[in-house]
Design an enzyme around this catalytic site. Structure first.
Site, PDB file in Angstrom:
ATOM      1  N   ARG A   1     -22.583  31.385   3.947  1.00  9.84           N
ATOM      2  CA  ARG A   1     -22.528  29.809   4.835  1.00  9.84           C
ATOM      3  C   ARG A   1     -21.328  29.634   5.240  1.00  9.84           C
ATOM      4  O   ARG A   1     -20.200  29.244   4.737  1.00  9.84           O
ATOM      5  CB  ARG A   1     -23.685  28.826   3.375  1.00  9.84           C
ATOM      6  CG  ARG A   1     -23.219  27.258   4.368  1.00  9.84           C
ATOM      7  CD  ARG A   1     -23.570  26.611   3.943  1.00  9.84           C
ATOM      8  NE  ARG A   1     -24.845  26.386   2.848  1.00  9.84           N
ATOM      9  CZ  ARG A   1     -25.442  26.508   1.966  1.00  9.84           C
ATOM     10  NH1 ARG A   1     -24.476  26.597   1.230  1.00  9.84           N
ATOM     11  NH2 ARG A   1     -26.735  27.429   1.223  1.00  9.84           N
TER      12      ARG A   1
ATOM     13  N   CYS B   1     -29.079  19.106   0.071  1.00 13.03           N
ATOM     14  CA  CYS B   1     -27.685  19.457  -1.237  1.00 13.03           C
ATOM     15  C   CYS B   1     -27.820  18.234  -1.595  1.00 13.03           C
ATOM     16  O   CYS B   1     -27.328  17.074  -0.609  1.00 13.03           O
ATOM     17  CB  CYS B   1     -26.964  20.144  -0.501  1.00 13.03           C
ATOM     18  SG  CYS B   1     -27.998  21.360   0.095  1.00 13.03           S
TER      19      CYS B   1
ATOM     20  N   CYS C   1      -8.398  18.068  -7.152  1.00  7.83           N
ATOM     21  CA  CYS C   1      -8.303  18.391  -6.274  1.00  7.83           C
ATOM     22  C   CYS C   1      -7.679  18.588  -4.699  1.00  7.83           C
ATOM     23  O   CYS C   1      -7.778  17.259  -4.449  1.00  7.83           O
ATOM     24  CB  CYS C   1      -9.057  19.234  -6.010  1.00  7.83           C
ATOM     25  SG  CYS C   1     -10.826  19.212  -8.003  1.00  7.83           S
TER      26      CYS C   1
ATOM     27  N   CYS D   1     -25.106  28.581  -6.509  1.00  2.79           N
ATOM     28  CA  CYS D   1     -24.254  28.488  -4.927  1.00  2.79           C
ATOM     29  C   CYS D   1     -23.020  28.714  -5.391  1.00  2.79           C
ATOM     30  O   CYS D   1     -22.177  27.649  -6.163  1.00  2.79           O
ATOM     31  CB  CYS D   1     -24.818  27.448  -3.616  1.00  2.79           C
ATOM     32  SG  CYS D   1     -23.431  27.043  -2.638  1.00  2.79           S
TER      33      CYS D   1
ATOM     34  N   CYS E   1     -30.623  21.689  -4.078  1.00  8.06           N
ATOM     35  CA  CYS E   1     -29.298  22.201  -4.361  1.00  8.06           C
ATOM     36  C   CYS E   1     -28.641  20.268  -5.042  1.00  8.06           C
ATOM     37  O   CYS E   1     -28.552  19.544  -3.850  1.00  8.06           O
ATOM     38  CB  CYS E   1     -28.928  22.503  -3.006  1.00  8.06           C
ATOM     39  SG  CYS E   1     -27.079  23.242  -3.912  1.00  8.06           S
TER      40      CYS E   1
ATOM     41  N   CYS F   1      -9.024  16.899  -1.718  1.00 14.00           N
ATOM     42  CA  CYS F   1     -10.623  17.330  -1.969  1.00 14.00           C
ATOM     43  C   CYS F   1     -10.265  15.332  -1.370  1.00 14.00           C
ATOM     44  O   CYS F   1      -9.256  14.109  -2.078  1.00 14.00           O
ATOM     45  CB  CYS F   1     -11.091  16.617  -3.176  1.00 14.00           C
ATOM     46  SG  CYS F   1     -12.290  15.793  -3.339  1.00 14.00           S
TER      47      CYS F   1
ATOM     48  N   CYS G   1     -13.052   9.953  -8.219  1.00 14.90           N
ATOM     49  CA  CYS G   1     -12.990  10.661  -8.700  1.00 14.90           C
ATOM     50  C   CYS G   1     -11.981  11.050  -9.631  1.00 14.90           C
ATOM     51  O   CYS G   1     -10.833  11.500  -9.306  1.00 14.90           O
ATOM     52  CB  CYS G   1     -13.362  12.340  -8.513  1.00 14.90           C
ATOM     53  SG  CYS G   1     -13.893  14.139  -9.576  1.00 14.90           S
TER      54      CYS G   1
HETATM   55  N1  SAM Z   1     -17.045  16.992  -7.826  1.00 13.01           N
HETATM   56  C1  SAM Z   1     -18.201  18.061  -7.645  1.00 13.01           C
HETATM   57  C2  SAM Z   1     -16.682  19.272  -7.757  1.00 13.01           C
HETATM   58  O1  SAM Z   1     -15.683  19.939  -7.660  1.00 13.01           O
HETATM   59  O2  SAM Z   1     -17.993  20.653  -8.694  1.00 13.01           O
HETATM   60  C3  SAM Z   1     -19.186  18.255  -6.986  1.00 13.01           C
HETATM   61  C4  SAM Z   1     -18.958  18.165  -5.544  1.00 13.01           C
HETATM   62  S1  SAM Z   1     -16.879  18.575  -4.160  1.00 13.01           S
HETATM   63  C5  SAM Z   1     -16.490  17.656  -2.884  1.00 13.01           C
HETATM   64  C6  SAM Z   1     -18.022  20.600  -3.920  1.00 13.01           C
HETATM   65  C7  SAM Z   1     -16.717  21.066  -2.862  1.00 13.01           C
HETATM   66  O3  SAM Z   1     -16.810  20.799  -1.737  1.00 13.01           O
HETATM   67  C8  SAM Z   1     -15.221  21.494  -3.570  1.00 13.01           C
HETATM   68  O4  SAM Z   1     -15.222  22.625  -4.845  1.00 13.01           O
HETATM   69  C9  SAM Z   1     -15.112  22.150  -2.493  1.00 13.01           C
HETATM   70  O5  SAM Z   1     -15.408  23.600  -2.798  1.00 13.01           O
HETATM   71  C10 SAM Z   1     -15.597  21.433  -1.362  1.00 13.01           C
HETATM   72  N2  SAM Z   1     -14.504  20.817  -0.799  1.00 13.01           N
HETATM   73  C11 SAM Z   1     -13.982  19.218  -1.116  1.00 13.01           C
HETATM   74  N3  SAM Z   1     -13.353  18.618  -0.300  1.00 13.01           N
HETATM   75  C12 SAM Z   1     -13.047  19.755   0.466  1.00 13.01           C
HETATM   76  C13 SAM Z   1     -12.369  19.213   1.778  1.00 13.01           C
HETATM   77  N4  SAM Z   1     -11.955  18.641   2.334  1.00 13.01           N
HETATM   78  N5  SAM Z   1     -12.329  20.389   2.534  1.00 13.01           N
HETATM   79  C14 SAM Z   1     -13.560  21.873   2.494  1.00 13.01           C
HETATM   80  N6  SAM Z   1     -13.996  21.785   1.465  1.00 13.01           N
HETATM   81  C15 SAM Z   1     -13.999  20.557   0.353  1.00 13.01           C
HETATM   82 FE1  SF4 Z   2     -13.629  15.685  -7.548  1.00 14.62          FE
HETATM   83 FE2  SF4 Z   2     -13.625  15.884  -5.023  1.00 14.62          FE
HETATM   84 FE3  SF4 Z   2     -12.773  17.699  -7.148  1.00 14.62          FE
HETATM   85 FE4  SF4 Z   2     -14.997  17.620  -6.735  1.00 14.62          FE
HETATM   86  S1  SF4 Z   2     -13.972  18.426  -5.163  1.00 14.62           S
HETATM   87  S2  SF4 Z   2     -13.956  17.474  -8.592  1.00 14.62           S
HETATM   88  S3  SF4 Z   2     -14.941  15.439  -6.189  1.00 14.62           S
HETATM   89  S4  SF4 Z   2     -11.685  15.433  -6.578  1.00 14.62           S
END
Ligand code: SAM
Ligand code: SF4
Ligand code: DTB
Length: 335
Positions: free
Chosen positions: A261, A98, A58, A189, A129, A61, A54
């Site tokens: 949730r 989801c 973040c 959500c 979802c 992530c 990606c």
């Molecule tokens: N890439 C898209 C986005 O960020 O909107 C969708 C997938 S992203 C993995 C969805 C959500 O997963 C993120 O917004 C975050 O809140 C949650 N998430 C990701 N990594 C996480 C982690 N290590 N611990 C807890 N929540 C996490």
């Molecule tokens: Fe990409 Fe992870 Fe951020 Fe979603 S949460 S935009 S998968 S880096």
């Protein structure tokens, strides 16, 4: 009956957080009982349909291309594989499926491919979802047209702390996507992550942002950071578990009609801590042994926990396998 408000001040929310623990739990459980069957829990299963690589940064992530997390990247999953995962989730008892993709945003071609998955999963009698990143207005409308029930897009943290965690998209970008989803008539959500090193005031501001949206999200995932080696937030000092429970309780009080949730992080929680979260008003979980890329408790452990706590699944119009004639909502968990 508690009224549904959208004008919470930060001070009011901080005062809720600061109540003695027993008072806060009693308050949250009382609000919960006004609106929901206190022993009913909704279960959603997750599937990563496109994994890793990606472009976003973040800090929590494992799927960001910017960090070395040893995650194997995978292209968009073929429809057949998605459907067998959905079938398995349904057989284990999930009511919602989801699908998550590691995109900053989908392009229109990718959106069509996901649209096919949504229609097919919906035809199996599951709620649908997806979480695909940012959406434009026409893309949200397209997802509505294929019958999507929920779109997940999190605010993640407070506006103040946000810049410490993510720099590649703004808080306003997230709010814009949420309003496109809302305007298209898809259930929202939206929640966040705690345990990222934020201050108590940031947790209050996150809940304030969610509770002051023009309409409360139908579903509010509260995630505890899953710490993954290689991500910038790995090694963050662990949150006091009671502060996690408090976050759930304040979300319940301020968004009395939403499903709250108990989301990521359950794998590291004791059964007792999860029970406190249910007491605080959580009435939904992610179910199945995987979240997107990290571990979640085994279904059997959850089944045992439900049995020990006398919890049952929310009645679901789709559980019979009938194709629904109307869009279902979470009223099936109502008091
Ligand atoms: N890439 C898209 C986005 O960020 O909107 C969708 C997938 S992203 C993995 C969805 C959500 O997963 C993120 O917004 C975050 O809140 C949650 N998430 C990701 N990594 C996480 C982690 N290590 N611990 C807890 N929540 C996490
Ligand atoms: Fe990409 Fe992870 Fe951020 Fe979603 S949460 S935009 S998968 S880096
Ligand atoms: C949400 O709020 N939590 C889920 C879901 N929405 C998409 C994702 C949690 C991801 C945890 C880290 C992982 O497994 O990759």
């Amino acid at each position: 009956m508690t009224s549904t408000r959208h004008d919470w001040t930060q001070k009011e929310i901080e005062q809720l957080f600061q109540q003695p623990f027993n008072d806060l739990l009693f308050h949250a459980q009382s609000v919960h009982r006004e609106h929901f069957d206190p022993n009913a829990v909704q279960m959603s299963s997750l599937l990563s349909i496109k994994t890793g690589a990606c472009p976003e940064d973040c800090g929590y992530c494992p799927q960001s291309a910017k960090y070395n997390t040893e995650l194997e990247r995978e292209a968009l999953m073929p429809l057949g594989e998605v459907l067998s995962a959905a079938r398995a989730a349904k057989a284990k008892g999930a009511s919602r499926f989801c699908m998550g993709a590691a995109w900053r945003n989908p392009n229109d071609r990718q959106l069509e491919q996901v649209g096919e998955m949504v229609s097919a999963v919906r035809d199996m009698g599951l709620e649908t979802c997806v979480t695909l990143g940012m959406l434009e207005a026409h893309q949200a409308q397209r997802l509505r047209d294929v019958g999507l029930d929920y779109y997940n897009h999190n605010l993640d943290t407070s506006p103040d702390y946000y810049g410490e965690v993510i720099t590649t998209r703004t808080y306003q970008d997230r709010l814009d996507t949420l309003s496109h989803v809302r305007d298209a008539g898809i259930h929202v959500c939206c929640g966040g992550i705690v345990g990222m090193g934020e201050a108590p005031s940031d947790r209050a501001e996150l809940v304030q942002q969610l509770a002051n949206l023009p309409q409360h999200p139908e579903s509010v995932p509260i995630n505890l950071l899953v710490q993954v080696a290689g991500t910038p937030l790995y090694g963050t000092e662990a949150l006091d578990p009671f502060d996690f429970v408090r976050t759930i309780a304040v979300a319940r009080i301020t968004m009395p009609q939403s499903m709250v949730r108990l989301s990521a992080g359950r794998n590291d929680m004791s059964d007792e801590l999860q029970a406190l979260c249910f007491m605080a008003g959580a009435n939904s979980i992610f179910y199945g042994d995987k979240l997107l890329t990290t571990d979640n408790p085994e279904a059997e452990r959850d089944q045992k926990l439900f049995e020990r706590l006398g919890l049952h699944l929310c009645a679901d119009t789709r559980a019979s396998g009938d194709v629904p004639t109307t869009k279902s909502d979470d009223k099936t968990c109502a008091a």
